[in-house]
Design an enzyme around this catalytic site. Structure first.
Site, PDB file in Angstrom:
ATOM      1  CG  ASP A  14       4.624  40.632 -34.128  1.00 43.80           C
ATOM      2  OD1 ASP A  14       4.505  40.288 -32.923  1.00 43.80           O
ATOM      3  OD2 ASP A  14       4.497  39.821 -35.073  1.00 43.80           O
TER       4      ASP A  14
HETATM    5  C1  BGC Z   1       3.601  37.080 -32.982  1.00 38.55           C
HETATM    6  C2  BGC Z   1       2.275  37.786 -32.781  1.00 38.55           C
HETATM    7  C3  BGC Z   1       1.852  37.651 -31.346  1.00 38.55           C
HETATM    8  C4  BGC Z   1       2.935  38.242 -30.454  1.00 38.55           C
HETATM    9  C5  BGC Z   1       2.596  38.221 -28.996  1.00 38.55           C
HETATM   10  C6  BGC Z   1       4.625  37.498 -31.959  1.00 38.55           C
HETATM   11  O1  BGC Z   1       5.731  36.634 -32.003  1.00 38.55           O
HETATM   12  O2  BGC Z   1       4.069  37.314 -34.278  1.00 38.55           O
HETATM   13  O3  BGC Z   1       1.312  37.245 -33.632  1.00 38.55           O
HETATM   14  O4  BGC Z   1       0.618  38.296 -31.148  1.00 38.55           O
HETATM   15  O5  BGC Z   1       4.114  37.480 -30.660  1.00 38.55           O
HETATM   16  O6  BGC Z   1       2.658  36.950 -28.474  1.00 38.55           O
END
Ligand code: BGC
Length: 718
Positions: free
Chosen positions: A271
């Site tokens: 993530d």
């Molecule tokens: C989130 C993800 C997301 C990623 C990219 C993160 O803060 O937890 O779900 O895909 O950001 O935007």
């Protein structure tokens, strides 16, 4: 009954079955392209050819080139970006959010995933995936950072609207269909957030302290199905720790379970900012760091040179990434923007929103509204005049258009009745980016208008977003007050809820004759709600979550469990979350899991099992007769729960192990048949490290909800 324009690109059976397209007029002026040209077939290469080609490329790669493949860099227009290596013919890799639409630029604002789950419709889930995959592809995106398959554990969870609810089986079923749909368009899906990512409070540091059986039975099955059944191309490692170790360097999760046990052939992406180490993450199974290379760039090169991470380990990561890129045809058809038929996406989005609406209550058949008998309708609440297109955070969409409930209702009513709108209060700014218009109306005004009208429709919503849990599961602002006040003024009041998950309705649920749960319906919000209220759409959604009567009735109710103490969230409730908890403690929910009414009625009869005795592993089918006994066409979700009557370990009273959504004309009846598999009866034994089916008596409970069981049958596993 429905007005439907059929287009070539929307020939998929599932969303055309009873689709509506009243909102399409709005789109008519947009340039409609053909999505056909985008449906690029995957590279028609055999697995062995892919393997050979990938190995040949890796043999030519320098270490810096390999390192370049395993982390992202910032690039406008994408959430994640891995640059191309033209020398070797490796194309760039582009990643975007998210589960409710393609995040970059204005696009189709699909209903929130929780609404899709509430549809309990696998075919529709596949259409949702197809539509999103098509749009992602047309926008030059290779990987869609979706779906989110975490289980709702904490009712306040800020991202609950992005999930498929509280049940692992329902989540797995909807997720696999969604993934298959996305990937059928030559776009990779990314199942997230692995694992036990269930709260936003302290989301970057909290450790989910969860036992192995609970992980396997509740929090992992959707990931397992995504890997084994849907062949998901990538998996996102979560921010949180699991049993003390960050998900992005958790060897048990990434290596033992995901790669070794489930045979995951794709790659694991951290993530955004969830990587915390170089050596541990690289050696324990993380394949790609996002969004940059804080740990997987220079530091990783050094670690390889120092012998702390072997080049074979790096090769394995690169192989996983290149293999998927080749399987998806990216080498032949690099990401490129193309024409897009927004019309087709709009139809799917609207169909899902319609199918996800849950009619929680409908006393005296107040709904659907019959305009013939009505002279005046009061529409009340600040959010009646706002479209609820979605939640916040990375799932937030910038919609192409947004239909407000008030506008849609006014349009449907036309000259037949007077529509009187009172904004009521407006206090705080719920969503900074979508601030409600402030108005001067007071509760007294709302009550006065409600009283003067034949009936009132009151709208309320919450605002859920990534990064923050809700403070409470009561409706924010003074919306409860508003609903109560309107109900006091006019008994014929319909409550329409646009919430992303569980809300407390105990202050008025008993008094309100009709309650409609519409979630975050996306761009066609108003149209969908108006169509349900006026009976153009017969509601068929069922709750993917249990609505409690009181906050303390929920399984996760102590600070040790949530938000956790000393950054540890104790999953002491074990497998007993959601309806499993309510069943175990015999607590009456406000509205049970699986609940949802229709404008017609269904009769269940003639349950039959293929056998009354089986051995573990034998097939078992259950069949029953379902009849539409009402006067309208409608769909029922027949739910199949299993009860292990004699277990040596404590098991839930019942667990969902099958469902079928069946559309029936008035008077029509159909046989509904499903087949169980071994897993339907099994529990996970952490000592033996495997799924166990114990001999003894089992029951099949067939219901219209988890608390409305209509038929039961028993069998024995010998
Ligand atoms: C989130 C993800 C997301 C990623 C990219 C993160 O803060 O937890 O779900 O895909 O950001 O935007």
């Amino acid at each position: 009954m429905r007005r439907l324009k059929k287009t070539k690109t929307t020939s998929r059976r599932s969303f055309l079955r009873h689709s509506s397209a009243a909102g399409l007029a709005i789109l008519a002026s947009r340039k409609i392209g053909s999505a056909e040209s985008l449906a690029v077939p995957r590279a028609q290469l055999s697995e062995s050819t892919i393997q050979q080609k990938v190995d040949a490329i890796i043999a030519q790669m320098t270490l810096p080139e390999k390192i370049q493949m395993v982390h992202g860099e910032r690039r406008t227009g994408f959430n994640g970006y891995v640059p191309a290596i033209p020398r070797l013919g490796i194309p760039e890799l582009t990643l975007t959010d998210g589960p409710a639409g393609i995040r970059h630029g204005p696009g189709t604002a699909f209903p929130a995933p929780i609404a899709l789950a509430a549809s309990w419709d696998r075919a529709l889930a596949e259409s949702y995936g197809v539509a999103m995959g098509t749009e992602a592809k047309a926008k030059g995106q290779n990987i869609l950072l979706a779906p989110m398959v975490n289980i709702v554990r904490v009712p306040e969870g800020g991202r609950n609207f992005e999930t498929f609810g509280e049940d692992p089986y329902l989540t797995a079923q909807i997720a696999t269909a969604d993934i298959k749909g996305i990937q059928s368009q030559g776009v990779m899906a990314e199942a997230k957030h692995y694992a036990a990512n269930n709260q936003e409070k302290q989301r970057l540091t909290v450790s989910a302290e969860v036992d192995e059986r609970t992980l396997r039975e509740i929090y992992l099955p959707a990931f397992e199905a995504a890997v084994k059944e849907a062949k998901v191309a990538s998996v996102m490692a979560a921010y949180n720790k699991v049993n003390g170790t960050y998900s992005s360097e958790n060897t048990h999760l990434l290596k033992d379970i995901l790669k070794d046990e489930w045979g995951f052939e794709g790659f694991v992406v951290s993530d955004w900012g969830a990587t915390h180490s170089t050596v541990a993450a690289a050696n324990n199974g993380l394949d790609m760091e996002m969004p940059t290379g804080a740990f997987f760039s220079a530091k990783l090169s050094e670690a390889v040179k120092a012998g702390q991470v072997s080049e074979a380990t790096i090769n394995d990561k690169v192989r996983r990434i290149l293999r998927m890129m080749m399987r998806f045809g990216f080498f032949h058809h690099p990401a490129a923007t193309g024409p897009l038929n927004y019309n087709a996406q709009a139809q799917v989005a609207r169909r899902v929103a319609e199918a996800g609406v849950v009619l929680l209550k409908n006393e005296g058949n107040l709904l659907p509204l019959d305009l013939d008998g009505l002279k005046s309708i009061a529409v009340i609440g600040p959010y009646a005049d706002r479209a609820t297109t979605g939640g916040g955070g990375s799932a937030r969409m910038s919609p192409l258009y947004a239909i407000r409930p008030l506008a849609a209702i006014t349009q449907r009513v036309g000259q037949k009745a007077a529509v009187r709108f009172v904004r009521f209060i407006q206090g705080s700014d719920l969503s900074k980016s979508d601030p409600p218009t402030t108005g001067a109306g007071l509760l007294a005004d709302a009550a006065k208008v409600a009283k003067s009208c034949d009936l009132a429709i009151v709208f309320a919503r919450d605002f859920e977003t990534e990064g923050a849990d809700r403070e409470s599961i009561e409706l924010p602002e003074e919306q409860d007050q508003m609903i109560k006040g309107v109900l006091e003024a006019n008994k014929r009041t319909i409550v329409v809820l646009n919430t992303g998950s569980i809300v407390l309705l105990n202050q008025y649920a008993d008094r309100a004759p009709a309650i409609v749960q519409a979630w975050y319906p996306g761009q066609d919000d108003g149209n969908v709600i108006a169509d349900v209220l006026f009976g153009v759409v017969n509601p068929s959604g069922k709750l993917p979550l249990t609505f409690p009567r009181a906050r303390q009735d929920v399984a996760v109710s102590s600070p040790q469990q949530y938000p956790g103490v000393s950054e540890k969230g104790q999953y002491s409730e074990g497998i007993f979350i959601g309806y499993r908890h309510f069943d175990k403690h015999n607590v009456e929910p406000q509205f049970p899991f699986g609940h949802g009414l229709s404008y017609t009625n269904f009769d269940y009869s003639n349950i039959r099992l293929s056998r009354s005795h089986i051995r573990s592993g034998d097939p078992l089918t259950v069949e029953l007769q379902l009849k539409n006994t009402g006067r309208r066409e409608g769909a029922e979700v027949v739910q199949f729960y299993i009860q292990d009557v004699q277990a040596s370990v404590e098991r839930p009273i019942k667990e969902l192990k099958g469902f079928e959504k069946v559309m029936l004309k008035p008077g029509q009846s159909k046989a509904v048949k499903i087949e169980f598999n071994e897993r339907s009866f099994a529990f996970y034994d952490p000592n033996q490290k495997k799924w166990i089916v114990e001999p003894g008596q089992f029951k099949v409970l067939v219901g219209s909800s988890s608390r409305d069981i209509r038929l039961t049958a028993s069998f024995n596993i010998d």
